[in-house]
Design a protein around this motif. Structure first.
Motif, PDB file in Angstrom:
ATOM      1  N   ARG A  41       0.825  -1.190   0.000  1.00 52.29           N
ATOM      2  CA  ARG A  41       0.000   0.000   0.000  1.00 52.29           C
ATOM      3  C   ARG A  41       0.868   1.251   0.000  1.00 52.29           C
ATOM      4  N   LEU A  42       0.321   2.360  -0.481  1.00 53.60           N
ATOM      5  CA  LEU A  42       1.089   3.588  -0.670  1.00 53.60           C
ATOM      6  C   LEU A  42       1.823   4.016   0.606  1.00 53.60           C
ATOM      7  N   ILE A  43       1.134   3.957   1.736  1.00 53.17           N
ATOM      8  CA  ILE A  43       1.734   4.429   2.993  1.00 53.17           C
ATOM      9  C   ILE A  43       2.935   3.565   3.391  1.00 53.17           C
ATOM     10  N   CYS A  47       7.294   4.649   3.357  1.00 54.16           N
ATOM     11  CA  CYS A  47       8.223   4.304   4.446  1.00 54.16           C
ATOM     12  C   CYS A  47       9.343   3.397   3.941  1.00 54.16           C
ATOM     13  N   ASN A  98       6.558   0.714  12.713  1.00 53.86           N
ATOM     14  CA  ASN A  98       7.173   2.003  12.413  1.00 53.86           C
ATOM     15  C   ASN A  98       6.662   3.113  13.305  1.00 53.86           C
ATOM     16  N   VAL A  99       5.470   2.953  13.855  1.00 53.90           N
ATOM     17  CA  VAL A  99       4.853   4.067  14.599  1.00 53.90           C
ATOM     18  C   VAL A  99       5.398   4.120  16.011  1.00 53.90           C
ATOM     19  N   TRP A 101       5.390   7.406  17.994  1.00 56.43           N
ATOM     20  CA  TRP A 101       5.221   8.680  18.700  1.00 56.43           C
ATOM     21  C   TRP A 101       4.316   8.497  19.911  1.00 56.43           C
TER      22      TRP A 101
ATOM     23  N   GLU B   2      -4.759   4.680   8.802  1.00 58.75           N
ATOM     24  CA  GLU B   2      -3.469   4.148   9.168  1.00 58.75           C
ATOM     25  C   GLU B   2      -2.469   5.297   9.256  1.00 58.75           C
ATOM     26  N   TYR B   3      -1.512   5.175  10.151  1.00 62.85           N
ATOM     27  CA  TYR B   3      -0.599   6.278  10.451  1.00 62.85           C
ATOM     28  C   TYR B   3       0.844   5.816  10.423  1.00 62.85           C
ATOM     29  N   ARG B   4       1.718   6.644   9.886  1.00 64.72           N
ATOM     30  CA  ARG B   4       3.164   6.405   9.946  1.00 64.72           C
ATOM     31  C   ARG B   4       3.871   7.730  10.159  1.00 64.72           C
ATOM     32  N   LEU B  37       2.282  10.476   7.839  1.00 56.69           N
ATOM     33  CA  LEU B  37       1.486   9.944   6.726  1.00 56.69           C
ATOM     34  C   LEU B  37       0.184   9.379   7.280  1.00 56.69           C
ATOM     35  N   VAL B  38      -0.912   9.666   6.598  1.00 56.31           N
ATOM     36  CA  VAL B  38      -2.226   9.176   7.013  1.00 56.31           C
ATOM     37  C   VAL B  38      -2.929   8.658   5.763  1.00 56.31           C
ATOM     38  N   GLN B  39      -3.321   7.389   5.777  1.00 55.06           N
ATOM     39  CA  GLN B  39      -4.013   6.813   4.617  1.00 55.06           C
ATOM     40  C   GLN B  39      -5.414   6.342   5.026  1.00 55.06           C
ATOM     41  N   MET B  73      -3.820   9.649   0.301  1.00 53.41           N
ATOM     42  CA  MET B  73      -2.969   9.753   1.469  1.00 53.41           C
ATOM     43  C   MET B  73      -2.713  11.218   1.772  1.00 53.41           C
ATOM     44  N   GLN B  91      -6.004  11.225  15.372  1.00 57.54           N
ATOM     45  CA  GLN B  91      -6.441   9.969  16.008  1.00 57.54           C
ATOM     46  C   GLN B  91      -7.499  10.227  17.081  1.00 57.54           C
TER      47      GLN B  91
END
Lengths: 101, 101, 101, 101, 101, 101
Positions: A41-43, A47, A98-99, A101, B2-4, B37-39, B73, B91
């Motif tokens: 997927r793009l996201i 990464c 990867n997350v 924070w 989804e978040y990165r 990044l947010v998808q 995204m 979020q």
């Protein structure tokens, strides 16, 4: 994510990828020893591109033409050892998550 | 959704995003400390963009997928603390739900 | 169908929608108090657009960029009360059903 | 297949459909009493278009989705009785089945 | 992945493929004895293209689907024996798996 | 694969197909007695096109506009008997299977 490696890619394979890459910059086709392919997927791909870019000795391109449209593919060009190192690092980072924070 | 988060993004990663962003305005690539990044689906992305835009210190871009007409995204550029703040706020708002009329 | 409302939308959010709207006509971005968003299949959206258009005080735009392609999104611009009225009317009509011949 | 009917369509709804229709021919927007909408797979739509075209008093247009190359909905313009007749005939033919060789 | 072979292809079939191929280079349509077709995901197709390219006596083309930016099928042109050899080799490599780093 | 036949197609139906056909060559719209429609995945359609092309008395066109994108549609134009013969032959070949190397 899915991973493949092509060693000593044929000229035609390099041309298929060259026609579909996002950037205008020319990778010198004759210098390519191996190609790593990563599809997802793009996201995830953004990464993965960042992880690959931070690996020494490879060039990273995003490749158009996946179906369905929220999937894209990265091609990682370089010598075999560098491409393998980049693919391993992408896999390692994917497992760790990867997350943070 | 989804978040990165990508800290100290490579130049190539910034270029992949720059090529796919919807707006014509130029984010200065050299000043980027982190990328969030947010998808998700389009309706979620528009709401998330609004939440991010109201966060101090970040720039928000919509990123296209394979088809030029698709926005799939968000990329949130800024210093690490601001990007993390924006992602947390997106979020938090997603959990609360958004519909309130 | 899915519904969202954005109150006091940021300038960037309005620009994301403006870049993706189907019509050439310019909604004055500075006058927008609220945005209603409705996402669904094309056939539902055309009916919802008609319901919204018949509400006083709102402007309706179809927004490109959903994935999958048979989904589209409507943005309903106006003051908060009018946008809420339009969204409620769309929901009411959806529950009643539309086919009556 | 899915069916809807819009009676006394608003000007904005007619414009959304006009922007997405496949043919270059201009339907006179001011003369429209009702719109029938039919959404389904391409092969079904082509058969439904033929049934509608053979109904007296309606004009049939194929409507594109997000991608210009996709045809995903039919709009049937005319007076209310004719549009209803066309929709009923499409439904009747769909139930009977179409393949008869 | 899915595989087909067309022996003594008709002129019209060659033209459908010619209109959808990615490369600008002209395959001489009159010389084609057989066409091998391989459909699958992008990452698989790129690997299959490389296997086919390394087979003697065939020409490999990537074939677009409905959207110009999608590559979803390979066409392998050549004499029947060479096309069969290429298809068998692609199948053999697919079973073995490709990832070996 | 899915099959339909339209006998004595209306002028509007022929125009919808004409606008979406892949080839530039003009089928004479006034001469069409029947249209056979076949929808399926790209790899199946190329094989079906070849079978149809080898049937006497029909013209085969690939039609753009299917959704999802890896699906396409063939239109087979001709007199009713020839179109039926082509559709039956496509079905027969599909049951037998095509792969024989």
């Amino acid at each position: 994510m899915e991973y493949r490696i092509i060693k000593s890619p044929s000229h035609g394979t390099l041309e298929i990828l060259a026609r579909r890459k996002g950037s205008g910059s020319a990778v010198k086709l004759e210098d390519i020893d191996a190609i790593g392919l990563v599809q997802g997927r793009l996201i995830e791909m953004v990464c993965a591109a960042d992880v690959a870019e931070k690996t020494v000795g490879v060039t990273v391109e995003d490749i158009r033409g996946s179906c369905p449209q929220h999937m894209i593919m990265l091609a990682i060009f370089g010598d075999t050892v560098s491409v393998e190192t980049a693919l391993k690092e992408i896999q390692r980072r994917e497992k760790e998550g990867n997350v943070e924070w």
